[in-house]
Design a protein around this motif. Structure first.
Motif, PDB file in Angstrom:
ATOM      1  N   THR A  65      -5.782   4.742   0.315  1.00  0.00           N
ATOM      2  CA  THR A  65      -5.219   4.038  -0.841  1.00  0.00           C
ATOM      3  C   THR A  65      -5.712   2.590  -0.853  1.00  0.00           C
ATOM      4  OG1 THR A  65      -3.255   5.435  -0.705  1.00  0.00           O
ATOM      5  CG2 THR A  65      -3.050   3.403  -1.987  1.00  0.00           C
ATOM      6  N   ILE A 110      -3.594   8.417   4.420  1.00  0.00           N
ATOM      7  CA  ILE A 110      -3.367   8.192   2.988  1.00  0.00           C
ATOM      8  C   ILE A 110      -3.321   6.684   2.722  1.00  0.00           C
ATOM      9  CG2 ILE A 110      -1.694   8.425   1.106  1.00  0.00           C
ATOM     10  CD1 ILE A 110      -0.909  11.151   2.264  1.00  0.00           C
ATOM     11  N   LEU A 111      -2.675   5.936   3.611  1.00  0.00           N
ATOM     12  CA  LEU A 111      -2.575   4.489   3.405  1.00  0.00           C
ATOM     13  C   LEU A 111      -3.951   3.823   3.479  1.00  0.00           C
ATOM     14  CD1 LEU A 111       0.687   3.702   5.447  1.00  0.00           C
ATOM     15  CD2 LEU A 111       0.451   3.923   2.973  1.00  0.00           C
ATOM     16  N   ARG A 115       7.522  12.553   0.049  1.00  0.00           N
ATOM     17  CA  ARG A 115       6.266  12.332   0.788  1.00  0.00           C
ATOM     18  C   ARG A 115       6.530  11.676   2.144  1.00  0.00           C
ATOM     19  NH1 ARG A 115       1.524  12.404  -2.057  1.00  0.00           N
ATOM     20  NH2 ARG A 115       0.755  10.333  -1.511  1.00  0.00           N
ATOM     21  N   GLY A 116       7.472  10.740   2.174  1.00  0.00           N
ATOM     22  CA  GLY A 116       7.817  10.070   3.431  1.00  0.00           C
ATOM     23  C   GLY A 116       8.365  11.058   4.454  1.00  0.00           C
ATOM     24  N   TYR A 118       9.403  11.011  -5.368  1.00  0.00           N
ATOM     25  CA  TYR A 118       8.043  10.963  -4.813  1.00  0.00           C
ATOM     26  C   TYR A 118       8.048  10.362  -3.412  1.00  0.00           C
ATOM     27  CZ  TYR A 118       6.064  11.497  -9.596  1.00  0.00           C
ATOM     28  OH  TYR A 118       5.710  11.931 -10.838  1.00  0.00           O
ATOM     29  N   LYS A 119       8.667   9.179  -3.317  1.00  0.00           N
ATOM     30  CA  LYS A 119       8.538   8.414  -2.067  1.00  0.00           C
ATOM     31  C   LYS A 119       9.231   9.101  -0.897  1.00  0.00           C
ATOM     32  CE  LYS A 119       7.688   3.730  -3.648  1.00  0.00           C
ATOM     33  NZ  LYS A 119       8.220   2.363  -3.800  1.00  0.00           N
ATOM     34  N   ILE A 171       0.848  -1.207   0.000  1.00  0.00           N
ATOM     35  CA  ILE A 171       0.000   0.000   0.000  1.00  0.00           C
ATOM     36  C   ILE A 171       0.881   1.253   0.000  1.00  0.00           C
ATOM     37  CG2 ILE A 171      -1.794   1.263   1.251  1.00  0.00           C
ATOM     38  CD1 ILE A 171      -2.467  -1.494   2.608  1.00  0.00           C
ATOM     39  N   ALA A 172       1.948   1.224   0.786  1.00  0.00           N
ATOM     40  CA  ALA A 172       2.853   2.385   0.842  1.00  0.00           C
ATOM     41  C   ALA A 172       3.477   2.635  -0.533  1.00  0.00           C
ATOM     42  CB  ALA A 172       3.940   2.164   1.896  1.00  0.00           C
ATOM     43  N   HIS A 173       3.764   1.557  -1.239  1.00  0.00           N
ATOM     44  CA  HIS A 173       4.293   1.724  -2.597  1.00  0.00           C
ATOM     45  C   HIS A 173       3.239   2.347  -3.512  1.00  0.00           C
ATOM     46  CE1 HIS A 173       6.198   1.068  -6.438  1.00  0.00           C
ATOM     47  NE2 HIS A 173       5.155   0.355  -6.829  1.00  0.00           N
ATOM     48  N   LEU A 174       2.006   1.840  -3.431  1.00  0.00           N
ATOM     49  CA  LEU A 174       0.918   2.405  -4.257  1.00  0.00           C
ATOM     50  C   LEU A 174       0.741   3.893  -3.961  1.00  0.00           C
ATOM     51  CD1 LEU A 174      -1.862  -0.348  -3.995  1.00  0.00           C
ATOM     52  CD2 LEU A 174      -0.528   0.248  -6.030  1.00  0.00           C
ATOM     53  N   ALA A 175       0.902   4.283  -2.701  1.00  0.00           N
ATOM     54  CA  ALA A 175       0.717   5.679  -2.285  1.00  0.00           C
ATOM     55  C   ALA A 175       1.988   6.499  -2.486  1.00  0.00           C
ATOM     56  CB  ALA A 175       0.281   5.736  -0.822  1.00  0.00           C
ATOM     57  N   ARG A 176       3.063   5.843  -2.929  1.00  0.00           N
ATOM     58  CA  ARG A 176       4.364   6.507  -3.122  1.00  0.00           C
ATOM     59  C   ARG A 176       4.808   7.241  -1.860  1.00  0.00           C
ATOM     60  NH1 ARG A 176       3.616   3.554  -6.796  1.00  0.00           N
ATOM     61  NH2 ARG A 176       3.999   3.911  -9.030  1.00  0.00           N
ATOM     62  N   ILE A 177       4.793   6.483  -0.758  1.00  0.00           N
ATOM     63  CA  ILE A 177       5.292   7.025   0.509  1.00  0.00           C
ATOM     64  C   ILE A 177       6.341   6.069   1.046  1.00  0.00           C
ATOM     65  CG2 ILE A 177       4.720   7.532   2.930  1.00  0.00           C
ATOM     66  CD1 ILE A 177       1.976   8.399   2.053  1.00  0.00           C
ATOM     67  N   GLU A 178       7.522   6.594   1.327  1.00  0.00           N
ATOM     68  CA  GLU A 178       8.547   5.748   1.928  1.00  0.00           C
ATOM     69  C   GLU A 178       8.292   5.621   3.425  1.00  0.00           C
ATOM     70  OE1 GLU A 178      13.052   5.503   1.000  1.00  0.00           O
ATOM     71  OE2 GLU A 178      12.835   6.903   2.684  1.00  0.00           O
ATOM     72  N   ILE A 179       8.293   4.382   3.900  1.00  0.00           N
ATOM     73  CA  ILE A 179       8.145   4.142   5.336  1.00  0.00           C
ATOM     74  C   ILE A 179       9.331   3.320   5.794  1.00  0.00           C
ATOM     75  CG2 ILE A 179       6.746   2.994   7.102  1.00  0.00           C
ATOM     76  CD1 ILE A 179       4.293   3.798   5.576  1.00  0.00           C
TER      77      ILE A 179
END
Lengths: 95, 486
Positions: B361, B357-358, B345-346, B341-342, A11-19
């Motif tokens: 999504t 957001i998660l 945003r992260g 992007y990642k 899901i984090a990849h789909l949202a383009r958020i690095e966790i």
């Protein structure tokens, strides 16, 4: 409904958020709790109910296809992280 | 002193020449300087601009062109884009964002001649009920500095409660005007969806977001609504309907008013001391000639689960614009576009924003869309239909705004679900798109309790009238937290 670490990463990849890897279990736990809350929705039968997208069931207004804005490119680009010759710069995409 | 006066009183003083806007503005700027360190209610103070606006307002009043709000200072929630001024939305992502344009609400208040003192703190992207998710640090409740002011408009609420500004703007997606108003002893109005323009108001959940006023009295909320409300071509969901004079209807009698009490708002989970304050307030309305009718909103219990699908789904879409390309935070040395992007945003988003957001999504992803998003939209209709039926019997609906008084900082910040449940009485109103208010209705454990008023579509005037009638007979709204009187 519970999410595991792999699902959270997807899901984090789909949202383009690095966790960070270390934070994944925490997200998996809180997201699972939220989904448990959301799953209460299943208690009510909604078979014949029309989905509601707008509080007053209004649809989007249309307007004539004419230019209404003036060109403010320089002003808008003044807040951009990186620009060149009026273009937004990002890392190279195509080799 | 000036800071203990309402907007209406200050307006009269300005018109009569008893004070100038520059004097008023300087007074509030001085208060912010000396007292905001205790509560952290402002992200940005716009001193220079405020004094320039005040000077212009004084000239306008002297020329005889002033209107009710001309020269009156107020605080702007940092969710509104303000040209040339940082518009952060409480996020690191927009910490460097000086908006290139004004939101419609901002330009309307400018046109009226109101003087913006600064931009108030808020939960990041308006996602929170305690103001603890702000990148700029938590806001403290002036009634007890160990407690939260509510959220997401917690900076606006704390600033007005501490008399650092006579009024403020707020926005309400699931209770973000009404809940902090309740927790800080203020009067706050969330208008009908579409009544106030959303243009330039940084979007969280577009089918729910609505801007409104926060002040000490209903009379002051009416003054602000007169300037804020109205159709806007730039907002595609703005509603083209005439704006009444909200001040004109304030003094109507509430004799014969039919007040509906939904049994679902008085059940398990409601603090008995809060319930007692609400009961006393409702009895007071009865004494004023209102009729009490028991009603039911059978599906309202599902409003929190429905909201936590609809709002995150819309936010995951809206916040995709924060991608490190055109504005806002960009990570250092991205190795490719996906990395840009990642990491942007992260790094730019805080934990609660990422969480939402998660969830959104996930709810919108292939295979889950029908089970979550469509299901939530169907339930949204049932929740909304409950209100429609209720308004066939009653004129307004009343109940508590929040199940508890302000809670301790840190008490709920590690448990998102318990935080979400603090909006259990306010969320259904956003799902239905109805107008709602919170007004001061007493104290429990020395902390403020809010009474919620819910009206039918576009009945803001009636809500303001009903609130004003109560404020003519009570003085809860005049109470000031100790340490902030002088």
């Amino acid at each position: 409904m519970s999410l595991d670490a792999e699902q959270v990463k997807k899901i984090a990849h789909l949202a383009r958020i690095e966790i960070n890897e270390a934070d994944i279990p925490g997200y998996a736990a809180t997201l699972s709790n939220i989904l448990d809350l959301v799953d209460q929705m299943a208690a009510v039968n909604t078979d014949d109910v029309e989905p509601m997208a707008h509080p007053m069931d209004a649809s989007q207004r249309l307007r004539a296809d004419v230019v209404t804005e003036t060109n403010q490119r320089e002003q808008f680009q003044s807040v951009a992280p990186k620009t060149e010759d009026g273009l937004y710069l990002v890392p190279q995409v195509i080799e | 002193m000036y800071h203990n006066k309402t907007l209406a009183e200050l307006s009269a003083m300005l018109q009569a020449g008893e004070v100038t806007s520059v004097e008023l503005t300087q007074h509030f700027l001085d208060r912010i300087k000396s007292k905001d360190g205790d509560i952290n209610s402002f992200i940005t103070v716009t001193e220079e601009q405020a004094l320039a606006q005040a000077k212009a307002a004084d000239e306008r009043i002297a020329a005889g062109n002033g209107v009710a709000l001309t020269g009156l200072p107020f605080a702007q929630k940092d969710i509104f884009c303000t040209q040339g001024v940082r518009s952060s939305c409480g996020s690191k992502m927009l910490d460097n964002f000086n908006s290139p344009y004004d939101a419609t609400v901002v330009s309307k208040l400018k046109q009226a001649g109101a003087v913006m003192l600064g931009k108030t703190n808020m939960d990041e992207f308006a996602m929170g009920s305690s103001n603890e998710t702000s990148f700029y640090g938590a806001v403290k409740n002036p009634w007890d500095l160990k407690k939260v002011p509510g959220g997401s408009s917690g900076g606006s609420a704390a600033a007005v409660a501490a008399r650092l500004a006579p009024a403020a703007t707020g926005t309400d997606t699931g209770g973000s005007i009404r809940q902090p108003a309740s927790l800080c002893n203020l009067t706050g109005l969330k208008p009908t969806y579409g009544r106030v323009s959303r243009y330039g108001m940084i979007a969280f959940a577009s089918s729910l977001d609505q801007a409104g006023p926060m002040a000490r009295t209903a009379e002051d909320c009416a003054l602000l609504m007169n300037a804020m409300a109205g159709f806007d071509e730039k907002d595609s969901t703005s509603i083209d309907k005439e704006v009444p004079d909200y001040s004109a209807g304030l003094n109507q009698s509430v004799k014969g008013l039919k007040i509906g009490l939904p049994k679902e708002f008085f059940g398990e989970g409601l603090d008995p001391k809060v319930a007692e304050c609400v009961d006393v307030a409702i009895r007071q309305y009865q004494d004023m000639g209102a009729e009490i009718i028991d009603i039911s909103l059978p599906n309202s219990g599902l409003s929190v689960p429905v909201y936590y699908v609809v709002a995150p789904a819309e936010c995951s879409s809206n916040l995709s614009r924060m991608d490190g390309v055109r504005f806002g935070h960009r990570c250092d040395e991205p190795k490719d576009l996906e990395d840009l992007y990642k990491r942007s945003r992260g790094e730019g988003f805080g934990e609660e924003v990422k969480r939402r957001i998660l969830i959104g999504t996930y709810a919108l992803s292939a295979g889950y869309y029908d089970a979550y998003y469509i299901k939530a939209q169907k339930l949204r209709r049932l929740i909304s239909d409950d209100f429609k039926q209720a308004f066939e019997q009653v004129d307004v609906i009343m109940g508590p705004t929040s199940p508890n008084v302000a809670f301790n900082m840190g008490e709920k910040s590690d448990d998102p679900v318990s935080m979400y449940l603090s909006d259990i009485y306010t969320i259904a109103v956003n799902l239905a798109g109805l107008p709602g208010m919170s007004i001061p209705a007493g104290f429990a454990d020395e902390m403020p309790v809010g009474l919620q008023l819910i009206g039918n579509y576009f009945e803001e005037s009636r809500l303001l009238n009903v609130a004003h009638a109560y404020q003519q007979q009570t003085d809860w709204h005049q109470r000031c937290p100790s340490g902030f009187e002088d």
